[in-house]
Design a protein around this motif. Sequence first.
Motif, PDB file in Angstrom:
ATOM      1  N   ALA A 135      43.306 -42.501  -1.812  1.00  0.00           N
ATOM      2  CA  ALA A 135      44.466 -42.175  -0.987  1.00  0.00           C
ATOM      3  C   ALA A 135      45.759 -42.314  -1.774  1.00  0.00           C
ATOM      4  CB  ALA A 135      44.498 -43.088   0.246  1.00  0.00           C
ATOM      5  N   ALA A 136      45.830 -43.334  -2.624  1.00  0.00           N
ATOM      6  CA  ALA A 136      47.066 -43.613  -3.366  1.00  0.00           C
ATOM      7  C   ALA A 136      47.194 -42.766  -4.628  1.00  0.00           C
ATOM      8  CB  ALA A 136      47.129 -45.088  -3.737  1.00  0.00           C
ATOM      9  N   MET A 137      46.098 -42.440  -5.267  1.00  0.00           N
ATOM     10  CA  MET A 137      46.089 -41.741  -6.554  1.00  0.00           C
ATOM     11  C   MET A 137      47.125 -42.352  -7.506  1.00  0.00           C
ATOM     12  SD  MET A 137      43.589 -39.733  -6.524  1.00  0.00           S
ATOM     13  CE  MET A 137      43.892 -38.798  -8.014  1.00  0.00           C
ATOM     14  N   PRO A 138      46.976 -43.635  -7.815  1.00  0.00           N
ATOM     15  CA  PRO A 138      48.008 -44.338  -8.593  1.00  0.00           C
ATOM     16  C   PRO A 138      47.920 -44.039 -10.082  1.00  0.00           C
ATOM     17  CG  PRO A 138      46.186 -45.807  -8.119  1.00  0.00           C
ATOM     18  CD  PRO A 138      45.855 -44.508  -7.452  1.00  0.00           C
ATOM     19  N   ASP A 139      48.998 -44.364 -10.778  1.00  0.00           N
ATOM     20  CA  ASP A 139      49.031 -44.367 -12.243  1.00  0.00           C
ATOM     21  C   ASP A 139      48.764 -45.771 -12.784  1.00  0.00           C
ATOM     22  OD1 ASP A 139      49.881 -41.592 -12.490  1.00  0.00           O
ATOM     23  OD2 ASP A 139      51.817 -42.291 -11.741  1.00  0.00           O
ATOM     24  N   ILE A 140      49.143 -46.783 -12.000  1.00  0.00           N
ATOM     25  CA  ILE A 140      48.923 -48.184 -12.369  1.00  0.00           C
ATOM     26  C   ILE A 140      48.357 -48.905 -11.154  1.00  0.00           C
ATOM     27  CG2 ILE A 140      50.003 -50.351 -13.096  1.00  0.00           C
ATOM     28  CD1 ILE A 140      52.126 -48.722 -14.542  1.00  0.00           C
ATOM     29  N   ILE A 141      47.319 -49.696 -11.353  1.00  0.00           N
ATOM     30  CA  ILE A 141      46.710 -50.505 -10.308  1.00  0.00           C
ATOM     31  C   ILE A 141      46.843 -51.970 -10.714  1.00  0.00           C
ATOM     32  CG2 ILE A 141      44.574 -51.078  -9.094  1.00  0.00           C
ATOM     33  CD1 ILE A 141      43.635 -48.195  -9.712  1.00  0.00           C
ATOM     34  N   ARG A 160      53.339 -44.079 -10.049  1.00  0.00           N
ATOM     35  CA  ARG A 160      52.732 -44.463  -8.778  1.00  0.00           C
ATOM     36  C   ARG A 160      51.965 -45.773  -8.982  1.00  0.00           C
ATOM     37  NH1 ARG A 160      52.220 -39.966  -5.267  1.00  0.00           N
ATOM     38  NH2 ARG A 160      50.252 -40.753  -4.398  1.00  0.00           N
ATOM     39  N   ILE A 161      52.344 -46.797  -8.209  1.00  0.00           N
ATOM     40  CA  ILE A 161      51.774 -48.129  -8.390  1.00  0.00           C
ATOM     41  C   ILE A 161      51.053 -48.567  -7.110  1.00  0.00           C
ATOM     42  CG2 ILE A 161      52.309 -50.574  -8.737  1.00  0.00           C
ATOM     43  CD1 ILE A 161      54.467 -49.850 -10.604  1.00  0.00           C
ATOM     44  N   LEU A 162      49.848 -49.077  -7.266  1.00  0.00           N
ATOM     45  CA  LEU A 162      49.092 -49.679  -6.184  1.00  0.00           C
ATOM     46  C   LEU A 162      48.942 -51.167  -6.486  1.00  0.00           C
ATOM     47  CD1 LEU A 162      47.272 -49.046  -3.596  1.00  0.00           C
ATOM     48  CD2 LEU A 162      45.359 -49.248  -5.197  1.00  0.00           C
ATOM     49  N   SER A 182      49.487 -39.317 -17.448  1.00  0.00           N
ATOM     50  CA  SER A 182      49.593 -39.040 -16.019  1.00  0.00           C
ATOM     51  C   SER A 182      50.039 -37.612 -15.782  1.00  0.00           C
ATOM     52  CB  SER A 182      50.585 -40.008 -15.361  1.00  0.00           C
ATOM     53  OG  SER A 182      50.099 -41.327 -15.395  1.00  0.00           O
ATOM     54  N   ASP A 183      50.034 -37.210 -14.509  1.00  0.00           N
ATOM     55  CA  ASP A 183      50.510 -35.882 -14.138  1.00  0.00           C
ATOM     56  C   ASP A 183      51.958 -35.707 -14.598  1.00  0.00           C
ATOM     57  OD1 ASP A 183      48.066 -35.668 -12.933  1.00  0.00           O
ATOM     58  OD2 ASP A 183      48.819 -36.028 -10.906  1.00  0.00           O
ATOM     59  N   GLY A 184      52.302 -34.484 -14.908  1.00  0.00           N
ATOM     60  CA  GLY A 184      53.648 -34.204 -15.372  1.00  0.00           C
ATOM     61  C   GLY A 184      53.850 -34.484 -16.847  1.00  0.00           C
ATOM     62  N   GLY A 185      52.747 -34.718 -17.567  1.00  0.00           N
ATOM     63  CA  GLY A 185      52.855 -34.924 -19.007  1.00  0.00           C
ATOM     64  C   GLY A 185      53.415 -36.261 -19.408  1.00  0.00           C
ATOM     65  N   VAL A 186      53.265 -37.295 -18.554  1.00  0.00           N
ATOM     66  CA  VAL A 186      53.744 -38.641 -18.877  1.00  0.00           C
ATOM     67  C   VAL A 186      52.669 -39.356 -19.683  1.00  0.00           C
ATOM     68  CG1 VAL A 186      54.515 -40.857 -17.982  1.00  0.00           C
ATOM     69  CG2 VAL A 186      55.152 -38.741 -16.802  1.00  0.00           C
ATOM     70  N   THR A 187      53.008 -39.746 -20.912  1.00  0.00           N
ATOM     71  CA  THR A 187      52.107 -40.545 -21.733  1.00  0.00           C
ATOM     72  C   THR A 187      52.535 -41.998 -21.630  1.00  0.00           C
ATOM     73  OG1 THR A 187      51.784 -38.704 -23.269  1.00  0.00           O
ATOM     74  CG2 THR A 187      51.141 -40.888 -24.034  1.00  0.00           C
ATOM     75  N   ARG A 188      51.571 -42.844 -21.262  1.00  0.00           N
ATOM     76  CA  ARG A 188      51.888 -44.241 -20.953  1.00  0.00           C
ATOM     77  C   ARG A 188      51.159 -45.148 -21.941  1.00  0.00           C
ATOM     78  NH1 ARG A 188      50.622 -43.664 -16.389  1.00  0.00           N
ATOM     79  NH2 ARG A 188      52.695 -43.305 -15.533  1.00  0.00           N
ATOM     80  N   TYR A 189      51.912 -46.028 -22.586  1.00  0.00           N
ATOM     81  CA  TYR A 189      51.362 -46.956 -23.576  1.00  0.00           C
ATOM     82  C   TYR A 189      51.508 -48.386 -23.065  1.00  0.00           C
ATOM     83  CZ  TYR A 189      52.001 -42.984 -26.782  1.00  0.00           C
ATOM     84  OH  TYR A 189      51.964 -41.743 -27.386  1.00  0.00           O
ATOM     85  N   MET A 243      52.750 -60.991 -16.958  1.00  0.00           N
ATOM     86  CA  MET A 243      53.698 -59.980 -17.428  1.00  0.00           C
ATOM     87  C   MET A 243      52.981 -58.946 -18.292  1.00  0.00           C
ATOM     88  SD  MET A 243      57.124 -60.603 -19.721  1.00  0.00           S
ATOM     89  CE  MET A 243      58.194 -59.250 -20.225  1.00  0.00           C
ATOM     90  N   VAL A 244      53.134 -57.684 -17.904  1.00  0.00           N
ATOM     91  CA  VAL A 244      52.565 -56.562 -18.640  1.00  0.00           C
ATOM     92  C   VAL A 244      53.661 -55.515 -18.808  1.00  0.00           C
ATOM     93  CG1 VAL A 244      50.834 -54.724 -18.600  1.00  0.00           C
ATOM     94  CG2 VAL A 244      50.247 -56.986 -17.738  1.00  0.00           C
ATOM     95  N   THR A 245      53.783 -54.952 -20.003  1.00  0.00           N
ATOM     96  CA  THR A 245      54.838 -53.979 -20.259  1.00  0.00           C
ATOM     97  C   THR A 245      54.243 -52.647 -20.706  1.00  0.00           C
ATOM     98  OG1 THR A 245      55.106 -54.801 -22.530  1.00  0.00           O
ATOM     99  CG2 THR A 245      56.553 -55.718 -20.838  1.00  0.00           C
ATOM    100  N   PHE A 246      54.944 -51.576 -20.330  1.00  0.00           N
ATOM    101  CA  PHE A 246      54.539 -50.219 -20.681  1.00  0.00           C
ATOM    102  C   PHE A 246      55.735 -49.453 -21.216  1.00  0.00           C
ATOM    103  CE2 PHE A 246      51.797 -51.506 -17.152  1.00  0.00           C
ATOM    104  CZ  PHE A 246      50.532 -51.235 -17.651  1.00  0.00           C
ATOM    105  N   THR A 247      55.458 -48.511 -22.086  1.00  0.00           N
ATOM    106  CA  THR A 247      56.444 -47.505 -22.482  1.00  0.00           C
ATOM    107  C   THR A 247      55.906 -46.152 -22.057  1.00  0.00           C
ATOM    108  OG1 THR A 247      57.436 -48.720 -24.321  1.00  0.00           O
ATOM    109  CG2 THR A 247      57.512 -46.323 -24.436  1.00  0.00           C
ATOM    110  N   GLU A 248      56.753 -45.358 -21.393  1.00  0.00           N
ATOM    111  CA  GLU A 248      56.366 -44.044 -20.891  1.00  0.00           C
ATOM    112  C   GLU A 248      57.197 -42.976 -21.594  1.00  0.00           C
ATOM    113  OE1 GLU A 248      54.934 -45.472 -16.452  1.00  0.00           O
ATOM    114  OE2 GLU A 248      56.930 -44.585 -16.658  1.00  0.00           O
ATOM    115  N   VAL A 249      56.516 -41.962 -22.080  1.00  0.00           N
ATOM    116  CA  VAL A 249      57.155 -40.870 -22.821  1.00  0.00           C
ATOM    117  C   VAL A 249      56.893 -39.574 -22.068  1.00  0.00           C
ATOM    118  CG1 VAL A 249      57.311 -39.637 -25.012  1.00  0.00           C
ATOM    119  CG2 VAL A 249      56.783 -42.099 -24.989  1.00  0.00           C
TER     120      VAL A 249
END
Length: 475
Positions: free
Chosen positions: A49-55, A3-5, A125-132, A231-237
């Motif tokens: 309202a958005a409850m984002p994972d990334i802002i 979820r991105i805001l 994040s919710d659902g067990g997503v680990t974000r690096y 530019m910003v990069t993430f890996t999600e597991v």
Amino acid sequence: MTRILVWNVSTFGILKIEDPSTKRARGTSITHQEASEDRFELIQRVFGAAMPDIIVIVEVASGDSFPNALATPTDGILGANRLLTFLRGDPAFRGGDWRLVPPLRIGRSNGSKPETVAVLYRGVSDGGVTRYFTGPNVWTGGYAGASIEPLAPATAAAQAQPYPGAGAGYPDLNAMLVPPGSQVREIPRGALYNGRLDENTVAARTDFREDDRGVPSDNYLNFGPYRPPYMVTFTEVAGGNVSDLTLFGVHSPAVAGDPEVFLSYLASVYDVVSPLNLAETRVVCGDFNVRLLDVNGNYTGAYDALTAHDYEYLLRPPAGGPPNPLDGYTTYFGTHLRQGQVTKASRFLWSDDANLSYYPGYRYFGSQRGANLSSLDNILVRPYDAANPAAFQMSVINPVVGSPLNRINPPTGNAPEGTIGLASQFRNPVGFPPAPPVAAPNYVHYNIAYNLTNWDNYEHIYSTSDHLALFAVIP
């Protein structure tokens, strides 16, 4: 799913949300301190309202720190850090594991105004997503360090150094990526960038090439007077699955003609247009300063430079062409607000004898410099699932009339309603907004119509930003 805001919070900095001054704010009956508290409250409600994972917040203030890479230790970076502290401390946002990419300056000494971009993210994040956070660059250490492009893993491992703690006017930069009481995380081996490095040794990228590797280290694109992308990069597991998210925050110039040139520059950046890697999604988002719709309500072709490379813009008009009345259609796409004081009253929110004022725009969309500008902001993704566009849940979060924009159902011309729920943030709305589907009543029938641009209503929303926030889910 992520979820991105995305939000251009105009000239964002610490004084926007935490101003200690007890002097009366210009044009209001309240102090600067009270005004900043009201802005912060609005920002918090949009976040909630958005409850984002990334802002992603563009137009974050920075002075010119050239030749250093960090944003200056002033208003912008302090404001971004204050947002981080808030998110970590509020249980409603699953606080504690929020992180902030250490803000770098964008805009060089060749004419482009220096700014930075605040990218905040949840480590889990919710659902067990680990974000690096994975870079894609590495940080060479210290306050005067550099964000460099690693050309080989051995080079990266040798040069990557942790960010420093508080000092030289900066807040604790290392703590932005290592929450208090936690340990430094190692980026997974399977990450697209910087696998096996520590998360607090990587950096955003602000210098870009036009072609692939194997070229001299100084062969970078010259964006001239334009700010380059961020530019910003993430890996999600999640559940043993590893995916990569590459994000570009942009703030193109507002001068007529320049946004189109900037987009052509953007479409020449190798990192933007090169073939996707396995399990990679790319997002280009922010304030593009281009019109999505022309005066007849049709797509302008503004994003063709990127759609030619398989990007698709998420705030998009439906097929079939615009209906009549246009004013009841185009403002579903609006993201830019008109300054209230230019009317000297609240009449622009109402109908008059010559013009009807339609939901959801009520003529507050646009600019004091021109007509309705439709969308100046957008989110583009690659790959795009054309068979399931609803999966992206693209939304314009509108604190004026409230979101989603579903008070006329179906909306005029099947314009996008959005999915995020936020009530109107008018505190003393005195009957506004009137109930659709009819246009707003004629202001002459409402003696109270003049109260709608006061601080408690429209003005504190505009004072926070003349742009509205965008939300999307990235599958």
